[in-house]
Motif scaffolding. Structure first.
Motif, short mmCIF file in Angstrom:
data_model
loop_
_atom_site.label_atom_id
_atom_site.label_comp_id
_atom_site.label_asym_id
_atom_site.label_seq_id
_atom_site.Cartn_x
_atom_site.Cartn_y
_atom_site.Cartn_z
N VAL A 79 0.91 -1.30 -0.01
CA VAL A 79 -0.05 -0.02 0.08
C VAL A 79 0.92 1.20 -0.10
O VAL A 79 1.70 1.40 1.07
CB VAL A 79 -1.02 0.12 1.11
N PRO A 80 0.98 2.13 -0.88
CA PRO A 80 1.89 3.04 -1.13
C PRO A 80 1.33 4.25 -0.15
O PRO A 80 0.09 4.52 -0.19
CB PRO A 80 1.79 3.39 -2.65
N HIS A 81 2.34 4.98 0.46
CA HIS A 81 1.80 5.79 1.40
C HIS A 81 2.82 6.93 1.66
O HIS A 81 4.29 6.55 1.74
CB HIS A 81 1.16 5.34 2.50
N ALA A 82 2.76 7.92 1.81
CA ALA A 82 3.60 8.93 2.39
C ALA A 82 4.09 8.73 3.76
O ALA A 82 3.42 8.07 4.71
CB ALA A 82 3.42 10.56 2.44
N PRO A 83 5.33 8.80 4.32
CA PRO A 83 5.73 8.58 5.47
C PRO A 83 4.99 9.62 6.70
O PRO A 83 4.60 10.34 6.33
CB PRO A 83 7.32 8.79 5.81
N GLU A 84 4.74 8.60 7.86
CA GLU A 84 4.22 9.54 8.77
C GLU A 84 4.86 10.66 9.43
O GLU A 84 4.42 11.57 10.12
CB GLU A 84 3.51 8.66 9.90
N VAL A 119 6.45 5.95 0.04
CA VAL A 119 6.94 6.53 -1.27
C VAL A 119 7.73 7.65 -0.77
O VAL A 119 7.23 8.72 -0.09
CB VAL A 119 5.70 6.85 -2.04
N LEU A 120 8.80 7.88 -1.28
CA LEU A 120 9.77 9.01 -1.44
C LEU A 120 10.09 9.72 -2.30
O LEU A 120 10.04 9.25 -3.48
CB LEU A 120 10.91 8.64 -0.35
N GLU A 121 10.45 10.89 -2.37
CA GLU A 121 10.94 11.65 -3.63
C GLU A 121 12.50 11.64 -3.99
O GLU A 121 13.25 11.73 -2.86
CB GLU A 121 10.50 13.30 -3.62
N LEU A 122 12.81 11.40 -5.07
CA LEU A 122 14.24 11.48 -5.26
C LEU A 122 14.78 12.86 -5.96
O LEU A 122 14.05 13.43 -6.91
CB LEU A 122 14.61 10.70 -6.39
N GLY A 123 16.00 13.26 -5.41
CA GLY A 123 16.25 14.66 -6.17
C GLY A 123 17.88 14.89 -5.75
O GLY A 123 18.38 13.94 -5.39
N PRO A 157 17.76 25.92 -6.24
CA PRO A 157 16.95 25.01 -5.30
C PRO A 157 17.13 23.56 -5.91
O PRO A 157 17.70 23.40 -6.84
CB PRO A 157 15.54 25.36 -6.08
N ASP A 158 16.85 22.80 -4.90
CA ASP A 158 16.99 21.47 -5.01
C ASP A 158 16.18 20.85 -6.15
O ASP A 158 14.81 21.37 -6.25
CB ASP A 158 16.54 20.44 -3.71
N GLU A 159 16.57 20.02 -7.14
CA GLU A 159 16.04 19.60 -7.89
C GLU A 159 15.42 18.11 -8.05
O GLU A 159 15.97 17.46 -7.77
CB GLU A 159 16.82 19.61 -9.49
N MET A 160 13.94 18.19 -7.75
CA MET A 160 13.57 16.57 -7.51
C MET A 160 13.07 16.05 -8.90
O MET A 160 12.67 16.85 -9.84
CB MET A 160 12.26 16.93 -6.72
N TYR A 161 13.29 14.69 -9.01
CA TYR A 161 13.24 14.22 -10.49
C TYR A 161 12.51 12.74 -10.44
O TYR A 161 12.47 12.42 -11.52
CB TYR A 161 14.80 14.02 -11.26
N GLY A 162 12.28 12.43 -9.46
CA GLY A 162 11.58 11.14 -9.26
C GLY A 162 10.95 10.58 -8.02
O GLY A 162 10.84 11.25 -7.15
N GLN A 163 10.49 9.35 -8.03
CA GLN A 163 9.88 8.75 -6.88
C GLN A 163 10.44 7.34 -6.46
O GLN A 163 10.80 6.67 -7.49
CB GLN A 163 8.46 8.81 -7.13
N LEU A 164 10.35 6.92 -5.19
CA LEU A 164 11.27 5.66 -4.98
C LEU A 164 10.21 4.99 -4.00
O LEU A 164 9.30 5.37 -3.14
CB LEU A 164 12.38 6.20 -4.17
N VAL A 183 17.09 12.07 -0.77
CA VAL A 183 15.68 11.21 -0.77
C VAL A 183 14.51 11.88 0.25
O VAL A 183 15.33 11.97 1.53
CB VAL A 183 15.89 9.96 -0.40
N ARG A 184 13.60 12.35 0.10
CA ARG A 184 12.79 13.17 1.12
C ARG A 184 11.29 12.85 0.83
O ARG A 184 11.07 12.20 0.12
CB ARG A 184 12.92 14.49 1.15
N THR A 185 10.57 13.18 1.90
CA THR A 185 9.17 12.96 2.07
C THR A 185 8.44 14.05 0.92
O THR A 185 8.83 15.01 0.77
CB THR A 185 8.47 13.54 3.45
N PRO A 186 7.55 13.44 0.22
CA PRO A 186 7.03 14.10 -0.83
C PRO A 186 6.21 15.45 -0.50
O PRO A 186 5.59 15.47 0.44
CB PRO A 186 5.85 13.14 -1.48
N GLU A 187 6.43 16.37 -1.44
CA GLU A 187 5.94 17.63 -1.15
C GLU A 187 4.24 17.67 -1.25
O GLU A 187 3.81 16.85 -2.40
CB GLU A 187 6.51 18.74 -1.86
N LYS A 188 3.55 18.42 -0.54
CA LYS A 188 2.10 18.26 -0.65
C LYS A 188 1.80 19.49 -1.53
O LYS A 188 2.42 20.27 -1.65
CB LYS A 188 1.70 18.54 0.91
#
Length: 365
Positions: free
Chosen positions: A260-265, A303-307, A326-333, A360-365
């Motif tokens: 079940v994909p989900h953002a970290p708590e 699910v995390l963002e890659l950049g 700025p940091d450049e985010m380019y994908g998902q993990l 690697v970081r929490t996806p932005e809302k």
């Protein structure tokens, strides 16, 4: 494309899909608003017919800006979608534009009015759900689910080891015996691995684990009778020859492959530690490791963002003083295996290559 009745869809869910709750007066309540990260694509289709080989991630990518948002868009929670017997080939995913949700149903007939009538469906699960589609491409990660992959730094001291073999042999293969020392903890079946490269935290430069090289598996034949004795094992299979010093870990239980994909708590800030296989770069569908695990609140399905960090360049308008872009985010993990301080993830959609040390970081809302 023919229109369909969203009223009919309200009665078209299979049993595994939850329906919106009813208020005390019996009136159906409006579904909760989606978070901004789960917006639908402006050109999303009206429907998609499920075919063999589809994944929930792939289907959702036809409708959503962020495909990993499918649990929220289906209006489901994690407990409700752990049942893998949920969606099958030939079923139809509809985009209910009025309520902003995806719906699942089967067409029964199309009348002259162009309205598709839908019917609820139940399905036998006697086949164990083998035909059900998965959340992500299971074939890409199955080889990494049962092998050790990581032996963390504090686990080396307590791992049983091969210490000898009959006739003084140094290397052994399938069908041979090996002798071991170490606490088996009542286990009888073990995987054998050889410590591989040391994995260093890109931030602290400290060793946080060792990537294990899978060698094969062994089965206990006889336990030691004396304190200075050895346990006897039979090699069940071997990927390559086993040798003195190779280590044993218990064979893990069959993994659950319904994710079940989900953002970290909690907020996650991590770095890419390594690309599996010892190469420097990764692309879509490759496996990478990061320097955060269960101790940082990461679990399976996160699910995390890659950049990568923004470059420092000279300001050509002000005496060339350095400025940071700025940091450049380019994908998902997609995280599918978690250790204490290290996690393994499948690289999903990317617009650039993944490099060791990337953020690697929490996806932005």
């Amino acid at each position: 494309m023919k229109k369909f009745s969203t009223i009919a869809l309200a009665f078209a869910f299979p049993l595994a899909v939850s329906v919106p709750a009813l208020a005390q007066d019996g009136v159906k309540t409006a579904p909760p608003a989606l978070s901004s990260k789960c917006n639908f694509l402006p050109n999303a289709p009206d429907k998609h017919v499920v075919v063999k080989g589809d994944t929930l991630w792939g289907i959702s990518g036809k409708f959503l800006q962020n495909p990993w948002c499918w649990p929220e868009v289906w209006g489901m929670n994690r407990e409700e979608i752990r049942n893998p017997h949920w969606i099958y080939p030939r079923q139809i995913v509809y985009f209910d534009r009025i309520n902003g949700r995806l719906r699942l149903a089967n067409p029964l007939e199309e009348g002259a009015s162009g309205v598709t009538k839908l019917t609820p469906q139940t399905r036998s699960v006697n086949n164990g759900g083998l035909d059900a589609i998965s959340a992500i491409p299971n074939n890409l990660i199955e080889p990494y689910l049962s092998q050790p992959l990581i032996i963390e730094k504090d686990e080396f001291a307590n791992t049983p080891r091969i210490v000898a073999a009959p006739e003084g042999r140094v290397y052994m293969g399938k069908g041979d015996k090996v002798y071991t020392k170490g606490d088996l903890k009542n286990g009888t079946s073990f995987q054998v691995f050889r410590p591989g490269i040391a994995l260093k935290d890109p931030d602290t430069k400290e060793v946080i684990g060792y990537e294990a090289v899978y060698i094969g598996s062994v089965k206990l034949e006889r336990v030691a009778k004396t304190e200075d004795g050895v346990d006897s094992f039979l090699i069940v299979n071997s990927k390559e020859e086993m040798g003195i010093g190779d280590r044993l870990v218990p064979i893990p239980p069959t993994p659950i492959i319904n994710y079940v994909p989900h953002a970290p708590e909690q907020e996650v800030k991590a770095r890419v530690v390594a690309v599996y296989g010892g190469v420097s770069f990764a692309g879509q569908n490759n496996i990478i490791s990061i320097n955060r695990g269960s101790n940082s609140g990461i679990d399976i399905g996160t699910v995390l963002e890659l950049g990568r960090y923004g470059k420092i360049v000279p300001d050509r308008t002000n005496d060339k003083k350095p400025i940071r872009l700025p940091d450049e985010m380019y994908g998902q993990l997609f995280i599918f295996r978690v250790f204490k301080n290290i996690s393994y993830g499948l690289v999903m959609q990317v617009t650039d290559v993944v490099s060791v040390g990337d953020i690697v970081r929490t996806p932005e809302k």
